[in-house]
Design a protein around this motif. Structure first.
Motif, PDB file in Angstrom:
ATOM      1  N   LYS A   1       0.842  -1.202   0.000  1.00 27.97           N
ATOM      2  CA  LYS A   1       0.000   0.000   0.000  1.00 27.97           C
ATOM      3  C   LYS A   1       0.875   1.250   0.000  1.00 27.97           C
ATOM      4  O   LYS A   1       1.952   1.256   0.587  1.00 27.97           O
TER       5      LYS A   1
ATOM      6  N   GLU B   1      -4.038  10.550  -0.792  1.00 24.18           N
ATOM      7  CA  GLU B   1      -4.602   9.281  -0.323  1.00 24.18           C
ATOM      8  C   GLU B   1      -3.617   8.628   0.632  1.00 24.18           C
ATOM      9  O   GLU B   1      -2.415   8.629   0.383  1.00 24.18           O
ATOM     10  N   GLN B   2      -4.094   8.070   1.712  1.00 24.18           N
ATOM     11  CA  GLN B   2      -3.214   7.536   2.744  1.00 24.18           C
ATOM     12  C   GLN B   2      -2.715   6.116   2.457  1.00 24.18           C
ATOM     13  O   GLN B   2      -1.535   5.831   2.634  1.00 24.18           O
ATOM     14  N   LYS B   3      -3.583   5.240   2.005  1.00 21.65           N
ATOM     15  CA  LYS B   3      -3.160   3.850   1.796  1.00 21.65           C
ATOM     16  C   LYS B   3      -3.868   3.269   0.568  1.00 21.65           C
ATOM     17  O   LYS B   3      -4.899   2.607   0.685  1.00 21.65           O
TER      18      LYS B   3
ATOM     19  N   ASP C   1      -5.382  -1.751  -6.655  1.00 21.31           N
ATOM     20  CA  ASP C   1      -6.456  -0.831  -7.045  1.00 21.31           C
ATOM     21  C   ASP C   1      -5.965   0.293  -7.940  1.00 21.31           C
ATOM     22  O   ASP C   1      -6.695   1.264  -8.178  1.00 21.31           O
TER      23      ASP C   1
ATOM     24  N   PRO D   1     -14.063  10.035   3.321  1.00 21.68           N
ATOM     25  CA  PRO D   1     -13.330   8.839   3.779  1.00 21.68           C
ATOM     26  C   PRO D   1     -14.241   7.716   4.232  1.00 21.68           C
ATOM     27  O   PRO D   1     -13.962   6.539   3.981  1.00 21.68           O
ATOM     28  N   GLN D   2     -15.363   8.073   4.895  1.00 23.09           N
ATOM     29  CA  GLN D   2     -16.304   7.045   5.344  1.00 23.09           C
ATOM     30  C   GLN D   2     -16.969   6.365   4.146  1.00 23.09           C
ATOM     31  O   GLN D   2     -17.143   5.147   4.123  1.00 23.09           O
TER      32      GLN D   2
ATOM     33  N   LYS E   1     -15.761   6.081   1.134  1.00 19.49           N
ATOM     34  CA  LYS E   1     -14.797   5.242   0.436  1.00 19.49           C
ATOM     35  C   LYS E   1     -14.564   3.925   1.185  1.00 19.49           C
ATOM     36  O   LYS E   1     -14.437   2.858   0.575  1.00 19.49           O
ATOM     37  N   GLU E   2     -14.502   4.002   2.521  1.00 22.80           N
ATOM     38  CA  GLU E   2     -14.278   2.805   3.333  1.00 22.80           C
ATOM     39  C   GLU E   2     -15.420   1.798   3.123  1.00 22.80           C
ATOM     40  O   GLU E   2     -15.182   0.595   2.974  1.00 22.80           O
ATOM     41  N   ILE E   3     -16.646   2.310   3.101  1.00 26.83           N
ATOM     42  CA  ILE E   3     -17.797   1.429   2.887  1.00 26.83           C
ATOM     43  C   ILE E   3     -17.744   0.819   1.489  1.00 26.83           C
ATOM     44  O   ILE E   3     -18.015  -0.372   1.295  1.00 26.83           O
TER      45      ILE E   3
ATOM     46  N   GLN F   1     -15.121   0.211  -0.377  1.00 21.53           N
ATOM     47  CA  GLN F   1     -14.087  -0.819  -0.446  1.00 21.53           C
ATOM     48  C   GLN F   1     -14.530  -2.081   0.285  1.00 21.53           C
ATOM     49  O   GLN F   1     -14.267  -3.201  -0.172  1.00 21.53           O
ATOM     50  N   LYS F   2     -15.206  -1.912   1.406  1.00 19.33           N
ATOM     51  CA  LYS F   2     -15.643  -3.063   2.199  1.00 19.33           C
ATOM     52  C   LYS F   2     -16.722  -3.862   1.479  1.00 19.33           C
ATOM     53  O   LYS F   2     -16.722  -5.099   1.488  1.00 19.33           O
TER      54      LYS F   2
END
Length: 641
Positions: A513, A532-534, A539, A610-611, A613-615, A617-618
């Protein structure tokens, strides 16, 4: 008088009791062991070497595969033919068969065993080379533009002063020669008289009285220190990233008058430590040529006496200038110097050149720049760069200059030998036409990272070729076949390949990453920013496709990718990406690409992104689909109510 800080780190205490860089290195070197202790490793750095282990060979329950990386001190990147041939031979006999051009214009040999380290350094010293202060809390290798122009005096001045300042700031205690040559001084070029005189010049507190190290003192500097000397307009050495940058200023006759002075650059940082950050130089002023050596000493003395010796994450000079402000720093330097600096002089726009291909030196001879992908000089299949260079240097006795973009320039080529150079390179599978090199590769850099660097959290040198291939394929797919930009990658946040100045920077943040930095410029004059952090490397295509499409659709004429990202801002890029459907373009013509426009876009606040994007990806769903489903659910409930 040198101030003694109230608190000092463990490393500071170690330097203080090392007897000016002798112990415990000298004792442990004589011991029949495979590696040095942690204390000896810290002192070993000052002698130009890092202890590493090959992480590919780690086996649980077994000792690490310890080896040493050795780095040359080569001001301005100059490598005499004797030194290259020695390094080539040493890398075969004692190393991992390769050499690596560093981003500070030196050579590195990897894979040296502890038992062979003394023999290797001894051979380097006997071949017109040195490793002294290539690492450690001292002035590192001094950079200058690599082209050996003989008809452009400013380039000659830059190289001359890079050499002289390197000599001025070399450690003086003699420990290096005692350890590696048993006390015999190596045969080397005589120091310029003005350098000898400058070392003795006291100023107002610049010198540590009655010390074997009159400039450094027994604790040396708080951290590493980096200097470059360049010419107006030539930014082949990343002028804004150094502790001190000097710019040669000449009159209309080409006579040296003095130097513009910048200070306070540095790129190393630590993830999730906001108090650490990349920083570019500030303009400090102008100094006449007669005072430049004293000025360098005054700046070094300021960092020596006031730099943080307790928190090593806060000990680079960039933090001192950040905390103090430029005016206080400048005033302190002037106090040591005993005179005021003059105003900074106007300069032309900085440009980056890599000097690949053929150039006239200006004296009837030629130089030839060779692109070296990620600086790795090796033989691999039909690609035999290392053998080609050895054959050229053996036959023609040519010196070389290494570039800050880890390329190689062969110098002093007589016109009748141009064909010989071309033929040897072509016969060994080396591309001689710089325009034939993939531009993404030509303008990219990567640090070594895995498997040898102990700080790396993920791949860099071994990963970047595949990354650039994937980016090129994506650009071609999007109809952007002629687009390119600077890419730089590191396996950790320390920034050895200077990713924070790139248009697109990859900074290792976890295995597989990368933190993504955007917004640098092609001429490396503006810091990029973290976008972007990670980003998982798998991807890459889905991550960058909307960014590239947004760039293609909204750029100004001739606007670079990095400048575009900086101009439009990250919020706009994120909003477009959130509403973009991967693959939502149509190829209606072989020469023209058209994209389906999102007729109605919905933006989301930065704090929600960020929230979201996290959802996404999950759940493995596009962000715009999640928004659409949420709105549909909202409208359904509203009707029911």
């Amino acid at each position: 008088m040198v101030q003694t800080p109230i608190k000092t780190s463990k490393v500071e205490k170690l330097k203080e009791r090392s007897n000016f860089l002798r112990e415990p290195l000298l004792t442990e070197l004589k011991q029949d062991t495979t590696h040095f202790s942690e204390d000896a490793i810290q002192i070993l750095k000052f002698h130009g070497s890092y202890q590493q282990d090959n992480r590919d060979n780690r086996v649980k329950g077994q000792e690490k595969d310890y080896q040493m990386m050795l780095r040359t001190r080569s001001p301005g990147g100059f490598i005499p033919p004797e030194l290259f041939l020695a390094l080539d031979k040493l890398s075969i006999e004692y190393g991992n068969q390769t050499l690596r051009v560093t981003t500070r214009q030196g050579f590195q040999i990897h894979g040296i065993l502890k038992k062979n380290l003394k023999e290797v350094i001894k051979n380097i010293l006997s071949s017109m080379g040195s490793t002294l202060s290539a690492c450690g809390d001292v002035n590192r290798n001094i950079m200058s533009p690599p082209p050996p122009f003989k008809n452009k005096p400013e380039y000659q001045y830059a190289f001359e002063y890079a050499n002289n300042i390197a000599d001025l700031l070399n450690p003086q205690s003699g420990a290096y020669y005692e350890i590696w040559l048993d006390g015999e001084k190596a045969i080397s070029a005589q120091e310029a008289p003005e350098v000898v005189a400058a070392r003795k010049s006291k100023g107002k507190g610049m010198i540590v009285e009655n010390s074997p190290e009159p400039i450094y003192g027994e604790q040396f500097l708080p951290r590493k220190f980096k200097i470059c000397v360049t010419v107006p307009g030539d930014n082949s050495i990343d002028v804004y990233t150094h502790d001190i940058s000097l710019v040669v200023m000449t009159n209309k006759k080409g006579e040296l008058q003095g130097f513009n002075v910048l200070a306070g650059g540095g790129l190393g940082r630590t993830h999730n430590k906001e108090e650490t950050f990349a920083r570019i130089c500030d303009e400090i002023g102008y100094i006449d040529k007669a005072d430049v050596y004293d000025l360098v000493k005054a700046i070094v003395a300021t960092q020596r006496d006031y730099g943080d010796r307790f928190n090593r994450r806060h000990s680079r000079m960039k933090y001192l200038i950040h905390d103090w402000g430029v005016e206080k720093f400048k005033s302190t330097v002037q106090g040591y110097l005993g005179k005021e600096l003059k105003p900074y002089k106007k300069l032309p726009k900085w440009e980056y050149q890599d000097f690949l291909g053929w150039y006239e030196q200006g004296d009837g001879k030629w130089f030839f720049g060779i692109g070296v992908e990620n600086g790795r000089v090796k033989d691999e299949g039909a690609f035999q760069l290392k053998t080609a260079l050895r054959e050229i240097v053996e036959q023609l006795n040519l010196p070389m200059r290494l570039s800050g973009n880890h390329n190689i320039i062969l110098c002093e080529i007589a016109p009748e030998h141009k064909e010989t150079v071309e033929n040897i390179l072509k016969n060994r599978g080396i591309e001689t036409d710089p325009e034939a090199i993939e531009p993404l590769t030509r303008y990219s850099m990567a640090c070594p990272a895995l498997p040898t660097c102990g700080l790396a959290v993920t791949e860099s040198e071994r990963a970047l070729p595949g990354i650039t291939d994937r980016i090129r394929s994506l650009l071609n797919k999007l109809g952007m076949v002629n687009e390119h930009f600077t890419i730089r990658m590191t396996g950790c946040p320390n920034g050895c390949a200077r990713p924070y100045m790139a248009e697109l920077g990859f900074v290792g943040s976890a295995p597989g990453k990368y933190q993504i930095w955007l917004g640098g410029t092609p001429n490396q004059t503006q810091l990029a920013q973290p976008y972007e952090q990670k980003m998982p490397v798998e991807d890459l295509e889905t991550f960058f496709e909307p960014i590239f499409v947004f760039f293609m659709q909204n750029r100004k004429a001739k606007e670079s990718f990095g400048s575009f990202c900086s101009r439009v801002g990250f919020a706009a890029i994120r909003n477009f990406s959130a509403n973009y459907t991967i693959g939502s373009y149509m190829d209606t013509d072989t020469t023209k690409r058209k994209f389906r426009k999102n007729q109605r876009r919905v933006s989301v606040p930065d704090e929600v992104f960020p929230q979201l994007k996290e959802i996404a990806q999950k759940e493995g769903r596009p962000m715009n689909q999640i928004i659409a489903d949420a709105l549909s659910d909202y409208f359904t409930k509203s009707k029911e109510a």
